[in-house]
Scaffold this active site. Sequence first.
Site, PDB file in Angstrom:
ATOM      1  N   ARG A 108       6.879 -67.256  67.023  1.00  0.00           N
ATOM      2  CA  ARG A 108       6.764 -68.639  66.348  1.00  0.00           C
ATOM      3  C   ARG A 108       8.184 -69.153  66.359  1.00  0.00           C
ATOM      4  O   ARG A 108       8.393 -70.244  66.597  1.00  0.00           O
ATOM      5  CB  ARG A 108       6.407 -68.246  64.789  1.00  0.00           C
ATOM      6  CG  ARG A 108       4.787 -68.033  64.748  1.00  0.00           C
ATOM      7  CD  ARG A 108       4.370 -68.118  63.432  1.00  0.00           C
ATOM      8  NE  ARG A 108       2.876 -67.476  63.123  1.00  0.00           N
ATOM      9  CZ  ARG A 108       2.320 -67.640  62.084  1.00  0.00           C
ATOM     10  NH1 ARG A 108       3.004 -68.407  61.164  1.00  0.00           N
ATOM     11  NH2 ARG A 108       1.212 -67.050  62.118  1.00  0.00           N
ATOM     12  N   HIS A 167      -3.429 -71.705  71.175  1.00  0.00           N
ATOM     13  CA  HIS A 167      -2.649 -71.690  69.962  1.00  0.00           C
ATOM     14  C   HIS A 167      -3.343 -71.872  68.544  1.00  0.00           C
ATOM     15  O   HIS A 167      -3.637 -72.877  68.097  1.00  0.00           O
ATOM     16  CB  HIS A 167      -1.495 -72.638  69.910  1.00  0.00           C
ATOM     17  CG  HIS A 167      -0.213 -72.551  68.890  1.00  0.00           C
ATOM     18  ND1 HIS A 167       0.525 -71.504  69.214  1.00  0.00           N
ATOM     19  CD2 HIS A 167      -0.022 -73.162  67.716  1.00  0.00           C
ATOM     20  CE1 HIS A 167       1.261 -71.599  68.039  1.00  0.00           C
ATOM     21  NE2 HIS A 167       1.011 -72.275  67.045  1.00  0.00           N
ATOM     22  N   TYR A 215      -3.547 -91.934  66.105  1.00  0.00           N
ATOM     23  CA  TYR A 215      -3.238 -93.279  66.532  1.00  0.00           C
ATOM     24  C   TYR A 215      -2.014 -93.296  67.583  1.00  0.00           C
ATOM     25  O   TYR A 215      -1.965 -94.273  68.167  1.00  0.00           O
ATOM     26  CB  TYR A 215      -2.372 -93.933  65.394  1.00  0.00           C
ATOM     27  CG  TYR A 215      -3.261 -93.958  63.882  1.00  0.00           C
ATOM     28  CD1 TYR A 215      -4.449 -94.891  64.313  1.00  0.00           C
ATOM     29  CD2 TYR A 215      -3.213 -93.355  62.885  1.00  0.00           C
ATOM     30  CE1 TYR A 215      -5.336 -94.974  63.226  1.00  0.00           C
ATOM     31  CE2 TYR A 215      -3.877 -93.693  61.910  1.00  0.00           C
ATOM     32  CZ  TYR A 215      -5.169 -94.414  62.172  1.00  0.00           C
ATOM     33  OH  TYR A 215      -5.739 -94.634  60.892  1.00  0.00           O
TER      34      TYR A 215
END
Length: 772
Positions: free
Chosen positions: A43, A89, A133
């Site tokens: 990570r 993931h 968006y």
Amino acid sequence: MTDSNQAGLFDAPGAGGDDAAITLGRYAEQAYLDYAVSVVRGRALPDVGDGQKPVQRRILYAMQAMGLASGAKPVKSARVVGDVLGKYHPHGDQAAYDAMVRMAQDFSLRYPLIDGHGNFGSRDGDNAAAMRYTEARLTPFARLLLDELDEGTVDFVPNYDGSQQEPQMLPARLPVMLLNGASGIAVGMATEIPAHNLREVAQACVALIRNPKIEDQALLEMVPGPDFAGGGQIITPAADIAHIYTTGRGSLKARARWTFEEMARGQWQLVVHELPPGTSGQKVLEEIEELTNPKVRAGKKSLSPEQQQSKAMMLALLDAVRDESGKDAAVRLVFEPKTSRVDRDEFVNTLLAQTSMESNVPINLVCIGTDSRPRQKGLREILEEWVAFRTNTVVRRTRHRLDKVLDRIHVLEGRMVVYLNVDEVIQTIRDSDEPRQALMSRFKLTERQAEDILEMRLRQLARLEGFKIEQELADKRQEQVRLQDLLDNPSSLKRLLIKEIEADAKQFGDDRRTLIESAERAVLETKVLDEPVTVIVSQNGWLRARQGHGHDAGQFSFKQGDALYGAFECRTTDTLVVIGDNGRVYSVAVSGLPSARGDGQPVTTMIDLEAGSRIVHAIAAAADSRWLLATRSGYGFATRFSDMCTRQRAGKQFITVEKGDAILPPVALFAGAVQLALVSAKGRMLVFGLEEVKTLSGGGRGTILMGLDDRDTLAQVVPAGPAGVRASGIYRNKPTEDILVGEALAVYVGKRARKGRQLDVRPKQPVLSSVR
């Protein structure tokens, strides 16, 4: 008691019986270690090869698989995030989207990897629009990471559920970790890698390939320092930058860049057009507002003297400030002075010192190396490991291409048999029930060649096609020679590496944005008249200053229940340092102390004392004076007074104090001192040379000054010169003092960390002091 019958045992998952039993502590240790390794490698930390964290690598691979190259039509970010989560993931969608947003921000990454359409946030801290968006596709720069992915350059591993394959690494053509930098917090380690200029890093890589033994100084001349996405100026000296790049850790000082704009009637304004990393225009405006309109701190009834002073100073210089940043200028902060007669240098210096337009940039070059181990590395080591990674990548790519060329040559050689024996081949196929075996037997073909011949179309038997086969076969054999030369000849491989790096640098490189120019850090200088003054400190921590030296301490008055702690003769330009029982030091300017006409002011109103701690000692002296700091456990070190000073109201940790330990009063080391005399609580005395004491400019625990028995502590520390040491006390009900000098003092001389010998003087419970 054996492990098998201890309380709190758990069977290992999937196992039965006592043979697989482990203790709770062992299980927790292993589980936490697995978690820590997962965070470090899975990570938080980038890989030195492609410079990506796993989530970033998966985002790029998923976008390439979706066909979102730089020329493609962008798609909704939510679609990309869904693909990343579903295939590679298995974490939160917001975490994946946040990583994707950062990869698209040109103010976060020096060379963005994602071309974002829509609101992807701003440097002022505004969040990006929701993923439904915004739209995204890859930038042309991302090709440096993805172009060679299908050429056998990297290993592929199963994804989290085994249904897909994902690359373990991306075949980066440039060291992207240095170019874009990285930031992350793992378990037990963190990374903070700044961005660098592509042309400079590429030049350093080429130089390292040509000469692996090139000196560090030569590399640092090519890569003089970071190149931040937002520009700015690095004011740290080159020698300090070199030290940071050598050790892999440190802190740079960066500041904004500005210009003065001349206006009508002699007026002018300061325009800031670049800010240091981590600083936004909104943050600077908030800091200006806090300075000009401060709020009373929690637990206080009124503004502190520092707040009032800062407010008056800023209002005397600054008339107005506004943020004119927009499409035409990413950063444009305009500062209007109170009057055109304000000194420009003073105006800029005040703004830099009072706001984050000048700040520290931490550097911590921690990454996962080619050995898959996380470690802090220097610049040279990072470049060397990347060059090794790139060399291995190109070798694998060459072998992959050579295998394809050899396979094609093999196929073409079979086709040449057809071209030279068309009629016989056709007759063999017509007459045989097993044409493949017949062809293999008749013309000594392999199964691969025979299968290709059987799949050929009749039009490929034309005379023109024969010429094409001959030409292609000749070209492939030339390519085979070239590829084989790369594998057999290291110098040919080096030339290819250099050629590709220089080509990428020419295509994607740009000019440096961050100016590197050494400069002094901005400091607010208050003009103080240099006069002698006596600082009076009470036992309850009340401070005041009386003009002049030579005052009778017996004439000082205090509040009821309070008394004198110490009176320090110094100058108004000096600093008072107070020490907390936790080893933290705080600084107070002597010039800002209240007059001695009253009772003074408590020190707690002048500093931000750490909760649960209290002030135990105070000293005021010249900056270049030397002091000895020691604890009752027998540890100590020497330091300069200036090293104890700090600009932070919250102070800084300087003396390491263990639980149950205490700090002894600081001891001034006068110019003629050559030895140190120490006395324990049980009356043992040790004298050793002052040169044996370690000097620490950054503080710490120090070294053992005196060896102590159980339940014994260090009680007194006194520097001794040629005149020796005085032992004062009561003997037969009368004040008495003994002078220890020469042979009388020599009997106690030993090496540092020894236990000394019992002190033999007339006074009982003697108090030691220096004789000058």
